[in-house]
Design a protein around this motif. Structure first.
Motif, short mmCIF file in Angstrom:
data_model
loop_
_atom_site.label_atom_id
_atom_site.label_comp_id
_atom_site.label_asym_id
_atom_site.label_seq_id
_atom_site.Cartn_x
_atom_site.Cartn_y
_atom_site.Cartn_z
N GLU A 94 1.29 -1.12 0.37
CA GLU A 94 0.07 0.13 -0.43
C GLU A 94 1.13 1.15 -0.35
OE1 GLU A 94 -3.15 -0.11 3.38
OE2 GLU A 94 -3.34 -2.24 1.92
N GLY A 95 0.12 2.72 -0.23
CA GLY A 95 0.51 3.58 -0.02
C GLY A 95 1.64 4.91 -1.29
N LYS A 96 1.29 3.51 -2.28
CA LYS A 96 2.66 3.88 -3.57
C LYS A 96 1.24 3.95 -5.13
CE LYS A 96 6.31 1.39 -2.78
NZ LYS A 96 7.48 1.56 -3.51
N TYR A 97 1.99 5.60 -5.35
CA TYR A 97 0.78 5.83 -6.12
C TYR A 97 1.00 7.05 -6.69
CZ TYR A 97 -2.19 4.44 -1.93
OH TYR A 97 -2.00 4.19 -0.84
N GLY A 98 2.77 6.45 -7.58
CA GLY A 98 2.75 6.98 -8.99
C GLY A 98 2.96 6.29 -9.55
N GLU A 99 2.00 6.93 -11.06
CA GLU A 99 1.57 6.13 -12.61
C GLU A 99 2.69 5.40 -12.57
OE1 GLU A 99 -0.71 6.64 -14.08
OE2 GLU A 99 -1.68 8.02 -12.69
N PHE A 127 -8.70 -7.37 -7.20
CA PHE A 127 -7.30 -5.87 -6.69
C PHE A 127 -8.10 -5.05 -5.98
CE2 PHE A 127 -10.01 -5.40 -10.37
CZ PHE A 127 -10.69 -3.77 -10.45
N LYS A 128 -7.12 -3.55 -5.41
CA LYS A 128 -7.94 -2.80 -5.02
C LYS A 128 -7.79 -1.55 -5.70
CE LYS A 128 -7.16 -1.66 0.00
NZ LYS A 128 -6.82 -3.13 0.37
N PRO A 129 -8.91 -1.26 -6.32
CA PRO A 129 -9.48 0.05 -6.90
C PRO A 129 -7.87 1.05 -6.79
CG PRO A 129 -11.17 -0.80 -6.61
CD PRO A 129 -10.26 -1.70 -5.27
N THR A 130 -8.10 1.93 -5.59
CA THR A 130 -6.87 2.46 -5.81
C THR A 130 -5.08 1.42 -6.21
OG1 THR A 130 -6.98 2.35 -2.62
CG2 THR A 130 -8.12 3.32 -3.67
N GLY A 131 -5.41 1.00 -5.63
CA GLY A 131 -3.90 0.36 -6.30
C GLY A 131 -3.25 0.24 -7.80
#
Ligand SMILES: Cc1cc2nc3c(=O)[nH]c(=O)nc-3n(C[C@H](O)[C@H](O)[C@H](O)COP(=O)(O)OP(=O)(O)OC[C@H]3O[C@@H](n4cnc5c(N)ncnc54)[C@H](O)[C@@H]3O)c2cc1C
Length: 386
Positions: A94-99, A127-131
């Motif tokens: 979690e917590g990885k949000y760059g393209e 999957f988690k959509p925010t991933g």
């Protein structure tokens, strides 16, 4: 009646040493102060590079995760499958949000679908959509905000990542679930998921959404998508859960002075959870269900319903628990002939820390859960001593 008290069956896969270490872990995390302090300390220690990976691996990681990579989960998957319990590979970084991170997550989820295609112990993917798309975009689209040009591109990329995963899932014939997240991002997820169901669920349920029954509007939403699918002729896949973000949801609603999306009390959540499962169990010609819960009464109710409908072994219904928790439910249901699948989290230690901390906090705050685990583990250790 199912016997969830059968600890011999529940813990058959665990050695004495593993059980003793689980007992130590659950008794430690039942102390909220220890969890608060331990979580902060572990995050700090990892950040400054202290060598604590080994300690984490031997304790919380071993209890709640299958391994650091997909392949390293194989031993656990096979051990559980031998006992009739299947796995869902859950990439829990979690917590990885760059393209670039989002693309990487996309390729890892794709690998879990490919792995599932080869392994009978893995019947579903998730999957988690925010991933796969930034939280800010899910939030903005859910709120109906106009996106600027850069945001439009991010949104298009997120949708394409998800569409390509759904297409891969259809080719592999491996159902793929959207996890549910916070309510303020959920409308965009629901709308996209419905679009994917319409496209990919023409012949069988491949794409699944998740409904959190701690929201007071979800039973209504279930009835709404039921009419749409009946009218337009596609299957519906659903994971039904109670919901994981209750405190955060209530706090946000209070801060903004808006009504809370959460049910007034636990009894209302329980009632809607059971009602949603029953609604689906009555319509298995058009639905598939994953019942994600550690609640014994709900498991018993659904098991009774399936048994009385003669659908105990249907591949349209899976009971599901998290790895490292509620083995007494998973293994006793499997031994009674129901389909059971456990979420098996994996990922590099540093990256799964937020997941592990949530598990520790949940076992502290959700009254009774760690107490229950502790009691069952202690009982089994006593039984083994004779
Ligand atoms: C396989 C699996 C997949 C999951 N996937 C998701 C997911 O995609 N998204 C997600 O959000 N969660 C998910 N969860 C977590 C789930 O939503 C619950 O938080 C967790 O399972 C605890 O609920 P329970 O049914 O096991 O049991 P219980 O212990 O009976 O219920 C606890 C839950 O009841 C609700 N609750 C407690 N007190 C109150 C109250 N005062 N008022 C109203 N409601 C209350 C809360 O949802 C709380 O988590 C998943 C869980 C499992 C096992």
């Amino acid at each position: 009646m199912l016997n969830f008290q059968n600890t011999e069956l529940a813990f058959k896969l665990r050695s004495d040493e593993e059980l003793r270490s689980a007992r130590f872990l659950f008794s430690s995390i039942s102390n909220p102060r220890l969890v608060r302090f331990g979580s902060k300390w572990a995050l700090w220690a990892l950040r400054v590079g202290l060598p604590i990976n080994g300690l984490i691996r031997r304790t919380v990681f071993r209890q709640f995760c299958g391994g650091e990579s997909i392949r390293s989960c194989t031993a656990v998957i096979e051990r559980m499958h031998d006992r009739g319990v299947q796995s869902i590979l859950d990439y829990s970084a979690e917590g990885k949000y760059g393209e670039e991170d989002l693309d990487r997550t996309h390729s890892i989820i794709l690998s879990t679908i490919e792995y599932a295609q080869e392994h009978p112990g893995v019947p579903l993917a998730v999957f988690k959509p925010t991933g796969l798309g930034p939280s800010a975009i899910w939030t903005a689209v859910s709120a109906g905000k106009t996106l600027n040009a850069e945001q439009e591109k991010q949104w298009a990329r997120a949708k394409e990542r998800i569409r390509s995963l759904c297409a891969a899932a259809q080719r592999a014939n491996i159902p793929l679930m959207f996890d549910a997240e916070e309510s303020w991002m959920q409308k965009a997820m629901d709308d996209l998921c419905l679009e994917m169901m319409r496209t990919f669920n023409q012949e069988r349920p491949i794409v699944f959404n998740t409904l959190q029954m701690y929201r007071h509007d979800r039973l209504e939403y279930l009835k709404e998508i039921d009419s749409i699918s009946e009218r337009d002729g596609f299957y519906i896949g659903l994971k039904i859960v109670r919901g994981a973000y209750m405190e955060k949801e209530r706090q946000r609603a209070q801060e903004r002075g808006v009504p809370s999306p959460i049910q007034p009390d636990k009894a209302a959540t329980d009632r809607d959870y059971n009602a949603a499962c029953a609604f689906i169990a009555d319509r298995l010609d058009r639905y598939a269900l994953v019942a994600g819960s550690h609640n014994e009464q709900s498991a018993q109710l659904l098991a009774d319903l399936l048994t009385s409908n003669g659908q105990k072994d249907t591949d349209r219904v899976y009971f599901s628990q998290l790895y490292g928790m509620s083995d007494h439910i998973s293994f006793n249901l499997a031994a009674a002939g129901f389909r059971v699948v456990k979420y098996l989290p994996f990922g590099p230690i540093q990256e799964v820390m937020p997941y592990l901390i949530r598990r520790a906090e949940e076992n502290t705050s959700v009254g009774g859960q760690s107490g229950r685990e502790l009691q069952l583990i202690s009982e089994e250790l006593r039984r083994r001593k004779g």
